[in-house]
Design a protein around this motif. Structure first.
Motif, PDB file in Angstrom:
ATOM      1  N   VAL A  73     160.109  11.584 -15.688  1.00 33.61           N
ATOM      2  CA  VAL A  73     159.582  12.918 -16.011  1.00 33.61           C
ATOM      3  C   VAL A  73     160.588  13.997 -15.618  1.00 33.61           C
ATOM      4  O   VAL A  73     160.832  14.950 -16.375  1.00 33.61           O
ATOM      5  N   ARG A  74     161.172  13.840 -14.444  1.00 34.89           N
ATOM      6  CA  ARG A  74     162.140  14.841 -13.974  1.00 34.89           C
ATOM      7  C   ARG A  74     163.374  14.887 -14.878  1.00 34.89           C
ATOM      8  O   ARG A  74     163.841  15.965 -15.249  1.00 34.89           O
ATOM      9  N   THR A  75     163.881  13.723 -15.234  1.00 32.64           N
ATOM     10  CA  THR A  75     165.044  13.664 -16.114  1.00 32.64           C
ATOM     11  C   THR A  75     164.746  14.314 -17.456  1.00 32.64           C
ATOM     12  O   THR A  75     165.539  15.108 -17.981  1.00 32.64           O
ATOM     13  N   ALA A  76     163.586  13.987 -18.026  1.00 29.62           N
ATOM     14  CA  ALA A  76     163.209  14.548 -19.319  1.00 29.62           C
ATOM     15  C   ALA A  76     163.027  16.059 -19.238  1.00 29.62           C
ATOM     16  O   ALA A  76     163.462  16.795 -20.132  1.00 29.62           O
ATOM     17  N   ALA A  77     162.388  16.538 -18.170  1.00 31.22           N
ATOM     18  CA  ALA A  77     162.130  17.971 -18.045  1.00 31.22           C
ATOM     19  C   ALA A  77     163.427  18.769 -17.941  1.00 31.22           C
ATOM     20  O   ALA A  77     163.580  19.812 -18.583  1.00 31.22           O
ATOM     21  N   VAL A  78     164.367  18.280 -17.154  1.00 30.53           N
ATOM     22  CA  VAL A  78     165.648  18.989 -17.008  1.00 30.53           C
ATOM     23  C   VAL A  78     166.401  18.985 -18.334  1.00 30.53           C
ATOM     24  O   VAL A  78     166.984  20.001 -18.736  1.00 30.53           O
ATOM     25  N   GLN A  79     166.386  17.861 -19.050  1.00 29.53           N
ATOM     26  CA  GLN A  79     167.048  17.790 -20.349  1.00 29.53           C
ATOM     27  C   GLN A  79     166.401  18.750 -21.344  1.00 29.53           C
ATOM     28  O   GLN A  79     167.100  19.422 -22.116  1.00 29.53           O
ATOM     29  N   VAL A  80     165.090  18.828 -21.336  1.00 29.46           N
ATOM     30  CA  VAL A  80     164.387  19.714 -22.265  1.00 29.46           C
ATOM     31  C   VAL A  80     164.701  21.174 -21.955  1.00 29.46           C
ATOM     32  O   VAL A  80     164.959  21.966 -22.869  1.00 29.46           O
ATOM     33  N   VAL A  81     164.680  21.544 -20.690  1.00 24.45           N
ATOM     34  CA  VAL A  81     164.972  22.931 -20.315  1.00 24.45           C
ATOM     35  C   VAL A  81     166.372  23.327 -20.777  1.00 24.45           C
ATOM     36  O   VAL A  81     166.590  24.430 -21.289  1.00 24.45           O
ATOM     37  N   ALA A  82     167.329  22.420 -20.607  1.00 24.32           N
ATOM     38  CA  ALA A  82     168.694  22.722 -21.021  1.00 24.32           C
ATOM     39  C   ALA A  82     168.823  22.737 -22.540  1.00 24.32           C
ATOM     40  O   ALA A  82     169.487  23.613 -23.117  1.00 24.32           O
ATOM     41  N   THR A  83     168.170  21.778 -23.213  1.00 21.97           N
ATOM     42  CA  THR A  83     168.318  21.653 -24.665  1.00 21.97           C
ATOM     43  C   THR A  83     167.522  22.705 -25.420  1.00 21.97           C
ATOM     44  O   THR A  83     167.870  23.039 -26.562  1.00 21.97           O
ATOM     45  N   ALA A  84     166.478  23.244 -24.822  1.00 21.04           N
ATOM     46  CA  ALA A  84     165.684  24.286 -25.486  1.00 21.04           C
ATOM     47  C   ALA A  84     166.528  25.505 -25.843  1.00 21.04           C
ATOM     48  O   ALA A  84     166.126  26.313 -26.682  1.00 21.04           O
ATOM     49  N   THR A  85     167.686  25.630 -25.239  1.00 26.14           N
ATOM     50  CA  THR A  85     168.602  26.718 -25.573  1.00 26.14           C
ATOM     51  C   THR A  85     168.981  26.672 -27.045  1.00 26.14           C
ATOM     52  O   THR A  85     169.196  27.719 -27.674  1.00 26.14           O
ATOM     53  N   LEU A  86     169.058  25.471 -27.630  1.00 27.27           N
ATOM     54  CA  LEU A  86     169.454  25.330 -29.034  1.00 27.27           C
ATOM     55  C   LEU A  86     168.404  25.883 -29.988  1.00 27.27           C
ATOM     56  O   LEU A  86     168.711  26.110 -31.167  1.00 27.27           O
ATOM     57  N   ALA A  87     167.183  26.083 -29.513  1.00 23.83           N
ATOM     58  CA  ALA A  87     166.122  26.582 -30.390  1.00 23.83           C
ATOM     59  C   ALA A  87     166.479  27.939 -30.988  1.00 23.83           C
ATOM     60  O   ALA A  87     166.044  28.274 -32.096  1.00 23.83           O
TER      61      ALA A  87
END
Length: 243
Positions: free
Chosen positions: A151-165
């Motif tokens: 969960v932690r790995t996924a959450a950090v990846q999502v927070v960083a990748t959401a920049t592409l939105a």
């Protein structure tokens, strides 16, 4: 003035924080998009990982799914969803990020439950525990550290990748970087990157604390002091109370 100085000025201007569409508004959007994506991914990946991990089947399928999903660029998926009836909406962004978040959660949950010692399961069954009791009282506590890591790995990846939105008309802190590119403002680009990095690090820290709090066993954060016993041997204490 250097880009670093321009970024410092941008971040220290109160108007950039409180105006409509400013940093605070974009931060709320970023957290909402990321949070919804992580929750959606967890709702799908964790139960599936539990079922597959308890049965011990599906390892090959999980590895294949994880590899395929990681090979698909998130920006490409965001673009594909943007030309569907979803359009340039927050829903499409959440769905794309949720797909990106599923593999680490699914893999870690599967491994966590599969690695529960068979002897522990047999002992729990011999004590008369039902499958539900075994899940809640035995398997989940043992698998929880790996589940929370996923969960932690996924959450950090999502927070960083959401920049592409922001590149497909979405919201979030990525808009600061996107606008900076449009205006050729290196200071604003750097300021946006700093904000995203800080949010990702904060997410990591918060989830580490949550993981430590919910994991059974001795907590890691209390400071332990050592004092000498009458025999001269060190005697551990926790919170000043002799053990």
């Amino acid at each position: 003035m250097s880009a670093l100085g321009d970024a410092f000025v941008y971040l220290n201007d109160p108007f950039n924080w409180i105006r409509s569409g400013g940093i605070l508004d974009l931060l709320v959007q970023h957290l909402r998009i990321s949070g919804l994506a992580v929750l959606l991914a967890a709702a799908l990946a964790v139960p599936a990982g539990v079922l597959l991990g308890r049965s011990g089947r599906g390892a090959g399928a999980i590895v294949a799914l994880s590899n395929v999903s990681r090979a698909v660029p998130t920006l490409a998926l965001l673009t594909v969803l943007a030309v569907t009836p979803l359009g340039f909406s927050e829903t499409g962004t959440v769905l794309a990020l949720a797909v990106f978040a599923v593999p680490p959660m699914l893999t870690n949950t599967f491994v966590g439950f599969r690695e529960v010692d068979r002897d522990v399961r047999e002992a729990a069954r011999a004590m008369g525990m039902s499958r539900g009791q075994m899940l809640r009282q035995v398997e989940l506590p043992l698998a929880l550290p790996l589940v929370m890591t996923g969960v932690r790995t996924a959450a950090v990846q999502v927070v960083a990748t959401a920049t592409l939105a922001a590149l497909v008309g979405g919201g979030g802190l990525g808009r600061i970087i996107n606008l900076g590119f449009g205006q050729q403002d290196l200071g604003q680009i750097l300021a946006g990157a700093v904000l995203v990095a800080a949010l990702a690090l904060l997410t990591e820290l918060v989830l580490v604390l949550v993981s430590t709090a919910v994991t059974p066993g001795q907590r890691r954060w209390p400071l332990r002091r050592v004092r000498s016993s009458p025999a001269g041997e060190p005697e551990p204490t926790s919170s000043g109370v002799p053990l």
